[in-house]
Scaffold this motif. Structure first.
Motif, PDB file in Angstrom:
ATOM      1  N   ARG A 213      -6.880   3.095  -0.891  1.00  0.00           N
ATOM      2  CA  ARG A 213      -8.074   2.965  -0.052  1.00  0.00           C
ATOM      3  C   ARG A 213      -9.331   2.744  -0.867  1.00  0.00           C
ATOM      4  O   ARG A 213     -10.266   2.073  -0.426  1.00  0.00           O
ATOM      5  CB  ARG A 213      -8.253   4.231   0.808  1.00  0.00           C
ATOM      6  CG  ARG A 213      -9.366   4.127   1.829  1.00  0.00           C
ATOM      7  CD  ARG A 213      -9.570   5.446   2.551  1.00  0.00           C
ATOM      8  NE  ARG A 213     -10.155   6.451   1.684  1.00  0.00           N
ATOM      9  CZ  ARG A 213     -10.197   7.755   1.968  1.00  0.00           C
ATOM     10  NH1 ARG A 213      -9.645   8.185   3.091  1.00  0.00           N
ATOM     11  NH2 ARG A 213     -10.758   8.614   1.144  1.00  0.00           N
TER      12      ARG A 213
ATOM     13  N   SER B 197     -11.324  -2.599  -0.089  1.00  0.00           N
ATOM     14  CA  SER B 197     -11.667  -3.886   0.513  1.00  0.00           C
ATOM     15  C   SER B 197     -12.819  -4.567  -0.216  1.00  0.00           C
ATOM     16  O   SER B 197     -13.039  -5.771  -0.061  1.00  0.00           O
ATOM     17  CB  SER B 197     -12.029  -3.693   1.985  1.00  0.00           C
ATOM     18  OG  SER B 197     -13.025  -2.690   2.119  1.00  0.00           O
TER      19      SER B 197
ATOM     20  N   HIS C 298     -12.202  -5.803   7.620  1.00  0.00           N
ATOM     21  CA  HIS C 298     -11.235  -4.765   7.264  1.00  0.00           C
ATOM     22  C   HIS C 298     -11.642  -3.451   7.928  1.00  0.00           C
ATOM     23  O   HIS C 298     -12.823  -3.072   7.914  1.00  0.00           O
ATOM     24  CB  HIS C 298     -11.209  -4.590   5.742  1.00  0.00           C
ATOM     25  CG  HIS C 298     -10.180  -3.619   5.256  1.00  0.00           C
ATOM     26  ND1 HIS C 298      -8.857  -3.947   5.088  1.00  0.00           N
ATOM     27  CD2 HIS C 298     -10.290  -2.314   4.890  1.00  0.00           C
ATOM     28  CE1 HIS C 298      -8.191  -2.898   4.637  1.00  0.00           C
ATOM     29  NE2 HIS C 298      -9.039  -1.889   4.515  1.00  0.00           N
TER      30      HIS C 298
ATOM     31  N   VAL D 137     -10.285   0.772   8.538  1.00  0.00           N
ATOM     32  CA  VAL D 137      -9.372   1.876   8.241  1.00  0.00           C
ATOM     33  C   VAL D 137      -9.704   3.030   9.177  1.00  0.00           C
ATOM     34  O   VAL D 137     -10.874   3.387   9.346  1.00  0.00           O
ATOM     35  CB  VAL D 137      -9.498   2.354   6.783  1.00  0.00           C
ATOM     36  CG1 VAL D 137      -8.572   3.548   6.527  1.00  0.00           C
ATOM     37  CG2 VAL D 137      -9.179   1.226   5.816  1.00  0.00           C
TER      38      VAL D 137
ATOM     39  N   TYR E  84       3.541  -2.160   5.243  1.00  0.00           N
ATOM     40  CA  TYR E  84       2.570  -3.089   5.800  1.00  0.00           C
ATOM     41  C   TYR E  84       3.187  -4.450   6.094  1.00  0.00           C
ATOM     42  O   TYR E  84       4.215  -4.833   5.529  1.00  0.00           O
ATOM     43  CB  TYR E  84       1.354  -3.235   4.884  1.00  0.00           C
ATOM     44  CG  TYR E  84       1.564  -4.038   3.622  1.00  0.00           C
ATOM     45  CD1 TYR E  84       1.245  -5.390   3.568  1.00  0.00           C
ATOM     46  CD2 TYR E  84       2.045  -3.434   2.466  1.00  0.00           C
ATOM     47  CE1 TYR E  84       1.412  -6.129   2.414  1.00  0.00           C
ATOM     48  CE2 TYR E  84       2.203  -4.159   1.298  1.00  0.00           C
ATOM     49  CZ  TYR E  84       1.882  -5.514   1.274  1.00  0.00           C
ATOM     50  OH  TYR E  84       2.049  -6.239   0.122  1.00  0.00           O
TER      51      TYR E  84
ATOM     52  N   ARG F 150      -3.139   7.272   7.605  1.00  0.00           N
ATOM     53  CA  ARG F 150      -4.214   6.356   7.956  1.00  0.00           C
ATOM     54  C   ARG F 150      -3.628   4.977   8.247  1.00  0.00           C
ATOM     55  O   ARG F 150      -2.560   4.601   7.753  1.00  0.00           O
ATOM     56  CB  ARG F 150      -5.262   6.270   6.846  1.00  0.00           C
ATOM     57  CG  ARG F 150      -4.774   5.796   5.498  1.00  0.00           C
ATOM     58  CD  ARG F 150      -5.950   5.726   4.523  1.00  0.00           C
ATOM     59  NE  ARG F 150      -5.577   5.243   3.214  1.00  0.00           N
ATOM     60  CZ  ARG F 150      -5.461   5.998   2.128  1.00  0.00           C
ATOM     61  NH1 ARG F 150      -5.682   7.302   2.209  1.00  0.00           N
ATOM     62  NH2 ARG F 150      -5.122   5.478   0.965  1.00  0.00           N
TER      63      ARG F 150
ATOM     64  N   GLN G 164      -4.516   0.804   8.414  1.00  0.00           N
ATOM     65  CA  GLN G 164      -5.415  -0.207   7.878  1.00  0.00           C
ATOM     66  C   GLN G 164      -5.128  -1.550   8.552  1.00  0.00           C
ATOM     67  O   GLN G 164      -3.972  -1.920   8.720  1.00  0.00           O
ATOM     68  CB  GLN G 164      -5.228  -0.351   6.369  1.00  0.00           C
ATOM     69  CG  GLN G 164      -5.352   0.958   5.611  1.00  0.00           C
ATOM     70  CD  GLN G 164      -5.162   0.785   4.114  1.00  0.00           C
ATOM     71  OE1 GLN G 164      -5.965   0.143   3.454  1.00  0.00           O
ATOM     72  NE2 GLN G 164      -4.092   1.357   3.572  1.00  0.00           N
TER      73      GLN G 164
ATOM     74  N   SER H 118      -6.597  -5.698   8.415  1.00  0.00           N
ATOM     75  CA  SER H 118      -7.462  -6.717   7.834  1.00  0.00           C
ATOM     76  C   SER H 118      -7.209  -8.045   8.525  1.00  0.00           C
ATOM     77  O   SER H 118      -6.057  -8.409   8.792  1.00  0.00           O
ATOM     78  CB  SER H 118      -7.186  -6.872   6.334  1.00  0.00           C
ATOM     79  OG  SER H 118      -7.420  -5.676   5.645  1.00  0.00           O
TER      80      SER H 118
END
Length: 692
Positions: A78, A139, A178, A180, A644, A685, A687, A689
């Motif tokens: 992160r 990011s 992006h 989070v 991901y 968490r 994420q 993008s």
């Protein structure tokens, strides 16, 4: 043909001086990841942190680690502090605000590590710290280059333990949004905009982070007067309080504009709550301690008058703020409980503090295999006056503490430096010799000549054996002049000798790239404040030295759908004495790190990262007695997982930190209470993008 040659020379020099040319990142986008390249091109990955010029990673002088964009995306990191955990010889302790620590067995307030953004120094002016909070989100970052060991020859002060160069995503070919979302009300957003049209380029990056950081495990920890505090405050604290608060918020802005060889840009960072759980008060509410961050603006121009000469001239302005608004407590005689305390808010400001800096660097290529670098670096700094606001019966009183070194608020620095590099080649072998020296003159501390030399021998194009010697210094800060009568203090110094072996090879169809280094570093001129009981005045004495010997190794590998890394470090620092007992304090002797990435299919990847620290020892207050003792902090192992999906337009990731929910602690190298800090419990968490 001449035009093509000039373009190449100019391209290389942009990287060397400031990493500010926007089209450079786009042209080198394929080189930003070690394993997105065909492996035979790995040795040609360019880094700039070691020599302030672009050079292949394999033949760069010293030990350089590269955290690529590919690494950042794969492992799901992160922010910068999570990335630095992958470096085998970084030490730190996270106090739920900023990240103190050091490199190669030295630790403290991170003042021995020089912090750069796109090649420009952003070390804070007040305490020379590399101030890392959640203001370096992933990011925002394209690549991180970490140089181990001292290099004041090119960088000046504060590069005693090493250099961290954060290369932003300004100038990349994509635009991105992006987001989070995580536990403890953690939210982060980032936008990246890049535009290029012929010789004109513009880039903009903005991020915002906010988190309550109120995990129940953290609340329980700060109430633990054995594991957390052991402070004289403990008997009077409000143990029934439910008011624990540790919010953090910050935002950053990066922007740059270039037209042909002219460029202008800036970086801005603002942060709230820079004390974290280091400064919880009697009712367990952290102070509204605002560093308010910094702003750095720059303007410059690159020159290439001939194929042999390239240079740049840059003028920059750096401003820093620091504010505190804390609950101050008076303890009446005979107080035995929290309700007996007298509490009021006290405000403290320092600043703004300003620096105007002129930097110019020139490179002369006398032959194809040799070159010179010449440079001048000078600045004027004005530290803002410390002012406290105190509520009294007659209203608010403003005052400056008598120990504040008012005569040290303004200072100047001037430095000249030069470095020569030459490569000798025969058959498939080569020997690159680099030698440099810096003359540094700075107010309130001694002038110094700072050398650095390196020999890089390549028995074949796949490996390099490097021998490096370097020196560095850290000048005293205005805080280190507090309560002293000295007009001048000598700078703290560091000397290093290092042997590095780097190699790429293939075994059973697995491609490897390895970095191994053994070293010895010696720090001298530590500052110690001593009270003269007769005169009632404080003086600062230059005392002590510390030596650290160590070994570090990082092995990256790739085969088919698998890639990863294994990293190991072992250090042997000098022991310290506590009540007649000698022990290595605050440094785990060894660490082991393992990262694995697997391509599930065309779009999905899963990655894991294991971080293991051995036990270590710290000096802590005794629980029911006066004085201090040595306390052991257990070793620990944590695992993080990242799953991901990547498509041409978006990326969706799920990250679990501390999968097995193991409670683990870092010792407090800056004091005896708190004695340690709890790290993050298990949390999830998400994420997302979107590239456009």
């Amino acid at each position: 043909m001449k035009s093509e040659s000039m373009t190449h020379v100019r391209h290389v020099y942009y990287i060397a001086l400031s990493c500010c040319s926007l089209n450079l990142h786009a042209e080198n986008n394929e080189q930003d990841s070690l394993f997105s390249l065909p492996f035979e091109q790995l040795m040609q990955v360019e880094v700039s942190v070691a020599a302030k010029k672009s050079e292949p990673w394999l033949t760069s002088s010293g030990t350089v680690y590269v955290i690529s964009r590919d690494d950042i995306v794969n492992y799901g990191w992160r922010d910068l502090k999570e990335m630095l955990a992958s470096i085998p010889n970084m030490d730190y302790f996270y106090q739920w605000s900023w990240l103190p620590g050091g490199q190669r067995g030295f630790t403290g307030n991170m003042s021995g590590t020089l912090m750069l953004i796109d090649g420009r120094e952003v070390q804070n002016l007040l305490a020379n710290e590399a101030f890392i909070m959640n203001n370096f989100p992933a990011s925002r970052i394209e690549r991180v280059e970490v140089l181990q060991g001292p290099n004041s020859t090119l960088y000046g002060g504060n590069a005693t333990q090493g250099v961290i160069n954060v290369i932003t995503r300004l100038g990349q070919p994509e635009n991105e949004l992006h987001v989070v979302i995580g536990e403890a009300n953690t939210r982060h957003g980032h936008v990246l905009l890049n535009h290029k049209n012929d010789s004109f380029s513009f880039s903009f990056s903005a991020s915002y982070f906010d988190s309550a950081q109120d995990y129940k495990e953290l609340k329980q920890f700060v109430f633990d007067t054995v594991r957390f505090s052991r402070s004289s405050k403990d008997p009077l604290r409000d143990l029934s309080s439910g008011e624990f608060r540790n919010d953090e918020s910050n935002y950053t802005l990066d922007a740059t504009l270039s037209y042909q060889d002219f460029y202008i840009g800036g970086n801005l960072s603002r942060g709230e709550n820079v004390s974290g759980i280091e400064a919880v008060s009697y009712d367990y509410v952290t102070g509204d301690d605002s560093r308010r961050g910094y702003e750095n603006y720059y303007i410059g121009q690159n020159f290439a008058p001939s194929e042999s000469w390239q240079g740049t001239i840059e003028l920059s302005y750096f401003r820093e703020y620091k504010e505190k608004d804390r609950l101050t407590t008076l303890i009446p005689d005979g107080a035995t409980r929290y309700q007996d305390l007298v509490q009021y808010n006290e405000r403290e400001d320092i600043g703004p503090s300003d620096r105007i800096r002129l930097n110019t660097q020139w490179q002369y290529t006398s032959q194809e295999n040799s070159d010179w670098i010449f440079g001048y670096d000078g600045w004027k700094t004005e530290i803002g006056r410390k002012v406290k606001y105190r509520n009294t019966g007659n209203g608010i009183m403003l005052f400056t503490p008598p120990e504040w070194a008012k005569d040290k608020e303004k200072s100047e620095k001037h430095a000249l430096y030069a470095q020569y590099s030459k490569t000798l080649s025969w058959q498939e072998r080569s020997l690159k010799i680099s030698a440099g020296i810096r003359y540094n003159h700075q107010d309130f501390t001694n002038s110094a000549y700072l050398p650095r030399t390196s020999f890089v021998y390549q028995p074949d194009p796949s490996q390099a054996i490097k021998l490096t010697y370097g020196e560095a210094f850290r000048p005293p800060t205005i805080f280190e002049f507090d309560l002293v009568i000295d007009d001048n203090l000598e700078s703290q110094t560091m000397k290093m000798a290092e042997l590095n072996w780097s190699k790429r090879f293939t075994w059973h169809e697995i491609s490897f790239a390895n970095i191994a280094a053994i070293y010895q570093m010696k720090a001298e001129n530590f500052y110690e404040k001593i009270l003269d009981p007769q005169n009632g005045t404080w003086t600062t004495e230059i005392t002590g030295e510390q030596k650290v010997s160590g070994f570090e190794n990082q092995l990256k590998f790739h085969r088919g759908s698998w890639q990863g890394q294994i990293a190991l470090r072992y250090v042997s620092p000098d022991k310290e004495q506590v009540n007649g007992q000698y022990q290595v304090l605050n440094i785990p002797k060894y660490k082991l790190k393992l990262g694995l990435v697997y391509n599930l299919n065309q779009h999905w990847r899963i990655a894991g990262f294991v971080d293991h620290w051995a036990e270590n020892y710290t000096e802590a207050n005794r629980i029911n007695d006066v004085g201090t003792e040595i306390t052991e902090i257990d070793g620990w192992t944590t695992v993080a997982l990242h799953l991901y999906k990547q498509t041409p337009n978006y990326r969706l990731g799920f990250y679990i930190e501390n999968v097995f929910d193991k409670l683990y602690y870092h010792g407090n190298a800056r004091g005896t209470s708190p004695i340690q800090y709890l790290q993050a419990p298990r949390n999830l968490r998400v994420q997302f993008s979107y590239q456009f």
